[in-house]
Design a protein around this motif. Structure first.
Motif, PDB file in Angstrom:
ATOM      1  N   LEU A 304       0.829  -1.203   0.000  1.00  0.00           N
ATOM      2  CA  LEU A 304       0.000   0.000   0.000  1.00  0.00           C
ATOM      3  C   LEU A 304       0.862   1.251   0.000  1.00  0.00           C
ATOM      4  CD1 LEU A 304      -2.720  -1.051   2.578  1.00  0.00           C
ATOM      5  CD2 LEU A 304      -2.707  -1.330   0.115  1.00  0.00           C
ATOM      6  N   GLY A 305       2.192   1.154   0.156  1.00  0.00           N
ATOM      7  CA  GLY A 305       3.072   2.313   0.197  1.00  0.00           C
ATOM      8  C   GLY A 305       3.737   2.552  -1.141  1.00  0.00           C
ATOM      9  N   GLN A 306       4.659   3.534  -1.166  1.00  0.00           N
ATOM     10  CA  GLN A 306       5.373   3.862  -2.386  1.00  0.00           C
ATOM     11  C   GLN A 306       6.532   2.894  -2.583  1.00  0.00           C
ATOM     12  OE1 GLN A 306       6.500   7.841  -1.492  1.00  0.00           O
ATOM     13  NE2 GLN A 306       4.640   8.735  -2.363  1.00  0.00           N
ATOM     14  N   PRO A 307       6.863   2.613  -3.832  1.00  0.00           N
ATOM     15  CA  PRO A 307       8.046   1.776  -4.080  1.00  0.00           C
ATOM     16  C   PRO A 307       9.318   2.572  -3.781  1.00  0.00           C
ATOM     17  CG  PRO A 307       7.124   2.566  -6.149  1.00  0.00           C
ATOM     18  CD  PRO A 307       6.150   2.969  -5.075  1.00  0.00           C
ATOM     19  N   ASN A 308      10.400   1.855  -3.633  1.00  0.00           N
ATOM     20  CA  ASN A 308      11.669   2.495  -3.327  1.00  0.00           C
ATOM     21  C   ASN A 308      12.303   3.084  -4.584  1.00  0.00           C
ATOM     22  OD1 ASN A 308      11.848   1.885  -0.507  1.00  0.00           O
ATOM     23  ND2 ASN A 308      12.223  -0.237  -1.084  1.00  0.00           N
ATOM     24  N   SER A 501      21.447  15.214  13.186  1.00  0.00           N
ATOM     25  CA  SER A 501      20.304  15.773  12.453  1.00  0.00           C
ATOM     26  C   SER A 501      18.994  15.350  13.096  1.00  0.00           C
ATOM     27  CB  SER A 501      20.316  15.304  10.980  1.00  0.00           C
ATOM     28  OG  SER A 501      19.981  13.934  10.894  1.00  0.00           O
ATOM     29  N   LEU A 502      17.942  16.109  12.779  1.00  0.00           N
ATOM     30  CA  LEU A 502      16.575  15.822  13.213  1.00  0.00           C
ATOM     31  C   LEU A 502      15.654  15.977  12.014  1.00  0.00           C
ATOM     32  CD1 LEU A 502      16.440  17.969  16.496  1.00  0.00           C
ATOM     33  CD2 LEU A 502      16.860  15.518  16.357  1.00  0.00           C
ATOM     34  N   ASP A 503      14.578  15.193  11.980  1.00  0.00           N
ATOM     35  CA  ASP A 503      13.532  15.374  10.971  1.00  0.00           C
ATOM     36  C   ASP A 503      12.203  14.953  11.580  1.00  0.00           C
ATOM     37  OD1 ASP A 503      12.521  16.189   8.566  1.00  0.00           O
ATOM     38  OD2 ASP A 503      12.779  14.254   7.591  1.00  0.00           O
ATOM     39  N   LEU A 504      11.164  15.710  11.251  1.00  0.00           N
ATOM     40  CA  LEU A 504       9.859  15.536  11.875  1.00  0.00           C
ATOM     41  C   LEU A 504       8.857  15.076  10.836  1.00  0.00           C
ATOM     42  CD1 LEU A 504       8.596  16.075  14.727  1.00  0.00           C
ATOM     43  CD2 LEU A 504       7.871  18.287  13.841  1.00  0.00           C
ATOM     44  N   SER A 505       7.982  14.152  11.225  1.00  0.00           N
ATOM     45  CA  SER A 505       6.925  13.722  10.325  1.00  0.00           C
ATOM     46  C   SER A 505       5.885  14.833  10.174  1.00  0.00           C
ATOM     47  CB  SER A 505       6.261  12.450  10.860  1.00  0.00           C
ATOM     48  OG  SER A 505       5.652  12.699  12.114  1.00  0.00           O
ATOM     49  N   LYS A 506       5.088  14.750   9.092  1.00  0.00           N
ATOM     50  CA  LYS A 506       4.129  15.820   8.822  1.00  0.00           C
ATOM     51  C   LYS A 506       3.075  15.955   9.907  1.00  0.00           C
ATOM     52  CE  LYS A 506       4.433  16.370   3.818  1.00  0.00           C
ATOM     53  NZ  LYS A 506       3.692  16.340   2.540  1.00  0.00           N
ATOM     54  N   ASP A 507       2.699  14.828  10.534  1.00  0.00           N
ATOM     55  CA  ASP A 507       1.696  14.916  11.596  1.00  0.00           C
ATOM     56  C   ASP A 507       2.313  15.317  12.929  1.00  0.00           C
ATOM     57  OD1 ASP A 507       3.129  12.690  12.264  1.00  0.00           O
ATOM     58  OD2 ASP A 507       1.461  11.282  12.083  1.00  0.00           O
ATOM     59  N   ARG A 547      22.751  14.382   7.474  1.00  0.00           N
ATOM     60  CA  ARG A 547      21.301  14.568   7.576  1.00  0.00           C
ATOM     61  C   ARG A 547      20.543  13.310   7.160  1.00  0.00           C
ATOM     62  NH1 ARG A 547      22.084  18.984  10.623  1.00  0.00           N
ATOM     63  NH2 ARG A 547      22.856  20.792   9.449  1.00  0.00           N
ATOM     64  N   ALA A 548      19.615  12.891   8.034  1.00  0.00           N
ATOM     65  CA  ALA A 548      18.662  11.829   7.702  1.00  0.00           C
ATOM     66  C   ALA A 548      17.302  12.468   7.441  1.00  0.00           C
ATOM     67  CB  ALA A 548      18.574  10.820   8.836  1.00  0.00           C
ATOM     68  N   ALA A 549      16.405  11.744   6.721  1.00  0.00           N
ATOM     69  CA  ALA A 549      15.134  12.366   6.342  1.00  0.00           C
ATOM     70  C   ALA A 549      14.029  11.327   6.246  1.00  0.00           C
ATOM     71  CB  ALA A 549      15.283  13.102   5.010  1.00  0.00           C
ATOM     72  N   PHE A 550      12.788  11.764   6.638  1.00  0.00           N
ATOM     73  CA  PHE A 550      11.553  11.038   6.390  1.00  0.00           C
ATOM     74  C   PHE A 550      11.146  11.228   4.928  1.00  0.00           C
ATOM     75  CE2 PHE A 550      10.120  11.072  10.998  1.00  0.00           C
ATOM     76  CZ  PHE A 550       9.931   9.703  11.078  1.00  0.00           C
ATOM     77  N   ASN A 551      10.404  10.235   4.360  1.00  0.00           N
ATOM     78  CA  ASN A 551       9.754  10.504   3.085  1.00  0.00           C
ATOM     79  C   ASN A 551       8.465  11.270   3.337  1.00  0.00           C
ATOM     80  OD1 ASN A 551       8.176   8.479   4.156  1.00  0.00           O
ATOM     81  ND2 ASN A 551       7.996   7.345   2.237  1.00  0.00           N
ATOM     82  N   SER A 552       7.734  11.586   2.275  1.00  0.00           N
ATOM     83  CA  SER A 552       6.591  12.497   2.397  1.00  0.00           C
ATOM     84  C   SER A 552       5.483  11.952   3.286  1.00  0.00           C
ATOM     85  CB  SER A 552       6.035  12.824   1.007  1.00  0.00           C
ATOM     86  OG  SER A 552       5.642  11.628   0.347  1.00  0.00           O
ATOM     87  N   VAL A 553       5.331  10.620   3.353  1.00  0.00           N
ATOM     88  CA  VAL A 553       4.270  10.037   4.177  1.00  0.00           C
ATOM     89  C   VAL A 553       4.813   9.423   5.458  1.00  0.00           C
ATOM     90  CG1 VAL A 553       2.703   9.625   2.245  1.00  0.00           C
ATOM     91  CG2 VAL A 553       4.442   7.916   2.816  1.00  0.00           C
ATOM     92  N   ASN A 594       6.597  15.755  -3.546  1.00  0.00           N
ATOM     93  CA  ASN A 594       5.567  15.597  -4.570  1.00  0.00           C
ATOM     94  C   ASN A 594       5.732  14.330  -5.402  1.00  0.00           C
ATOM     95  OD1 ASN A 594       4.609  18.233  -3.886  1.00  0.00           O
ATOM     96  ND2 ASN A 594       6.287  19.091  -5.097  1.00  0.00           N
ATOM     97  N   SER A 595       6.860  13.634  -5.220  1.00  0.00           N
ATOM     98  CA  SER A 595       7.081  12.407  -5.985  1.00  0.00           C
ATOM     99  C   SER A 595       7.975  11.491  -5.167  1.00  0.00           C
ATOM    100  CB  SER A 595       7.742  12.731  -7.332  1.00  0.00           C
ATOM    101  OG  SER A 595       9.019  13.317  -7.127  1.00  0.00           O
ATOM    102  N   ASN A 596       8.095  10.265  -5.642  1.00  0.00           N
ATOM    103  CA  ASN A 596       8.907   9.296  -4.925  1.00  0.00           C
ATOM    104  C   ASN A 596      10.356   9.377  -5.402  1.00  0.00           C
ATOM    105  OD1 ASN A 596       9.352   7.241  -3.080  1.00  0.00           O
ATOM    106  ND2 ASN A 596       9.041   5.637  -4.623  1.00  0.00           N
ATOM    107  N   SER A 597      10.968  10.567  -5.194  1.00  0.00           N
ATOM    108  CA  SER A 597      12.348  10.803  -5.620  1.00  0.00           C
ATOM    109  C   SER A 597      13.179  11.184  -4.404  1.00  0.00           C
ATOM    110  CB  SER A 597      12.413  11.920  -6.671  1.00  0.00           C
ATOM    111  OG  SER A 597      11.663  11.561  -7.818  1.00  0.00           O
TER     112      SER A 597
END
Length: 613
Positions: A304-308, A501-507, A547-553, A594-597
């Protein structure tokens, strides 16, 4: 005659007398002796004359005959010879004295010349002294004027200080009023949110009832297309009136046994999205925990998620030196990078084979103004402004439309490692190696608040657009929480090593933290504790600002390693894939909203864009 001229004349006379006294005193005894010798010579001359007369008389007497006089004459001749010798000696001494007088006269002339030179020098010095006295008087008058001006300025400063104190009291009162208004606003928003939640719950209940009726209708229809079998993992058909964990004939299959065809086929047949699928299973009797666990399991499996992103879409030299930062724009397909060459560059990321063939890419814009290497870049939520921090102790804001430098924020005493918008686009928070966080008002270009953390800040993030809570990661291994509305600091969270580094989810519920012990921690901010740790035996954090990062979801986490590999984990804890392409350490990654990039930069100056297509 002035008093000054009279004093001058008296001084000259006194010094002349002193000169005569010094010069005559040395030769006084010689002069006295010379005078005595002259008197003695005169006396001897008179005696010689008398003796000459007596000698003539004696000669006359001898010529007249007699023996007695001959003896007397011989005696007188001896006496005359002695007197002549003495006279010769006196003449010799007189010559010596005359030579001494000549030498002394020469010395006197030399002394007179020296005295003239000194008098001339004295005249010049007196002239200089008079000019200096005039300058001293001028300086005294200037000093009096400056004292009067200083007194006036002190009075004005006192008045301004009083006015400042009054304005500061007013400002505090206004800030208190502002806080009270914010509290009221938050209470009103909370009430509105409660009402909205109630409305949403009623809507969900209605939709659930409707879905239940539709399912019951579908079960009653014997020839319905929805009632047709959809192959499950074990070949058992999946019917609309059965839950995804229950298959025909009472056979039970666990969530881990789903395959993509069965899940997608069931959902497509029912025409449901994720939430509707959960509601449908809820109506079938499953608990909400089981439903959420089931959907999380399917998303973790990639169904149900995005491909890598596995393919390299673009590869280009981003900077002349090492690249430190990368960030996707929230709108459009544009990437900002920052490097040690003191520039921030904007890149348009296109699609298609042309970009794959292109070995070198020209930047859309080069944003200059920094005098040292760039440490971080960020966009505002509209993608109109670029915010960059630098090693020159400052942060800068550029506009994307015209690529102009709009604001320069200076005030830190150490290199600025990170910056984020708060209450955009009017406020910015920066974190620095000088162990402080500063909040800036971009309207006045001034620092309005300073947070003293006590340790160097490597990264920070804000929880919402209002920037009510700031989260900062520090060199002393602590994550600190700052509430700018109440000016209170929440409890710190201690990590096993310094934070990069820190990164926060959208929620705003989950926070990832990259730690220098080569792990990435996932924190649940509702519990304020670590719930998961991501690591790998080959994964090594490349530097103190990696830096580490969350994806959009917020279902995947990406971070670069010191060996040039990018690791992608699922939030459920397992490593999904690794990406190759960099030949040296990867410093930063950023997911496209906006995309899985995925964009990445590293020490090799290269920026690589990965995509799933």
């Amino acid at each position: 005659m002035s008093t000054e001229e009279f004093v001058w004349r008296e001084l000259v006379v006194q010094r002349l007398r002193e000169r005569d006294r010094k010069e005559c005193q040395n030769f006084k005894e010689i002069i006295v002796q010379n005078n005595r010798l002259i008197d003695h010579v005169a006396q001897l001359k008179s005696d010689n004359l008398k003796l000459s007369v007596e000698n003539e008389q004696l000669r006359n007497a001898v010529s007249t005959g007699g023996t007695g006089p001959n003896v007397a004459m011989a005696t007188l001749e001896k006496k005359l010879l002695a007197q002549q010798e003495e006279l010769t000696d006196l003449h010799k001494r007189k010559g010596e004295h005359s030579q001494m007088i000549v030498d002394l006269n020469l010395k006197v002339e030399q002394q007179k010349k020296l005295l003239n030179e000194k008098e001339h020098s004295l005249y010049k010095l007196q002239t200089v002294n008079n000019s200096l006295r005039a300058e001293v008087q001028l300086f005294h008058s200037s000093l009096d004027e400056l004292k009067k001006l200083n007194t006036t300025l002190l009075d004005e400063h006192t008045a301004l200080q009083l006015a400042f104190s009054s304005l500061e009291d007013k400002m505090r009162h206004i800030q208190d009023e502002n806080r009270s208004l914010l509290d009221r606003l938050m209470r009103y928003k909370s009430k509105d949110a409660d009402k909205l939640n109630e409305e949403n719950e009623s809507i969900i209940r209605k939709r659930s009832a409707k879905l239940k009726r539709d399912l019951e209708d579908a079960v009653r229809e014997p020839n319905s297309a929805v009632n047709q079998s959809v192959p499950a993992a074990g070949g058992t058909p999946l019917h609309r009136n059965s839950s995804p964990a229950q298959f025909g004939g009472g056979a039970t299959v666990s969530d881990d046994e789903f395959d993509e065809a069965s899940i997608n086929g069931a959902m497509e047949a029912l025409g449901l999205d994720d939430e509707e699928y959960i509601n449908a299973r809820f109506t079938a009797g499953e608990t909400s925990h089981d439903l959420r666990r089931s959907i999380d399991t399917m998303k973790a499996a990639g169904y149900l998620g995005q491909p890598n992103p596995t393919n390299i879409l673009m590869k280009f030299e981003a900077h002349e030196n090492e690249s430190h930062a990368v960030r996707w724009s929230p709108v459009g397909r544009m990437v900002a990078t920052g490097g040690a060459d003191r520039k921030v560059k904007l890149w348009d990321i296109g699609k298609g084979s042309y970009c794959l063939r292109k070995s070198a890419t020209e930047p859309r814009a080069v944003l200059s103004g920094s005098s040292a290497g760039i440490n971080s870049v960020d966009f505002d939520s509209t993608g109109s402004y670029v915010l960059g921090t630098s090693n020159d102790y400052g942060a800068r804001v550029w506009t994307v439309m015209d690529n102009r430098l709009r604001h320069t924020l200076t005030g830190h005493s150490g290199k600025v490692m990170t910056a984020k918008y708060v209450q955009e686009p009017i406020k910015v928070v920066t974190g620095s190696h000088d162990r402080t966080l500063k909040i800036w008002d971009l309207r006045s270009i001034a620092c309005i608040e300073t947070k003293f953390a006590g340790s160097s800040c490597n990264d920070l993030c804000t929880t919402d657009s209002l920037g009510s809570t700031i989260i900062s990661g520090h060199y002393d291994k602590k994550i600190r929480f700052w509430d700018i509305r109440t000016e209170k600091q929440a409890d710190d969270v201690l990590m096993p090593a310094k934070i990069t580094s820190l990164d926060l989810s959208k929620d705003c519920n989950y926070l990832i933290c990259s730690v220098r012990d080569d792990t990435i921690k996932l924190l649940d901010l509702r519990k304020n504790q670590v719930i998961s740790t991501f690591s790998n035996e080959n994964f090594k954090i490349s530097c103190d600002f990696a830096r580490a990062a969350f994806n959009s979801v917020a279902t995947k986490i990406a971070c670069g390693s010191a060996d040039g590999t990018i690791y992608i984990w699922n939030v459920n804890g397992f490593l999904e894939t690794t990406l190759k392409g960099h030949s040296s350490a990867v410093n930063a990654v950023s997911w496209s909203p906006n995309s899985n990039s995925l964009a990445s930069v590293g020490k090799s100056k290269r920026c690589i864009i990965y995509s799933d297509s």
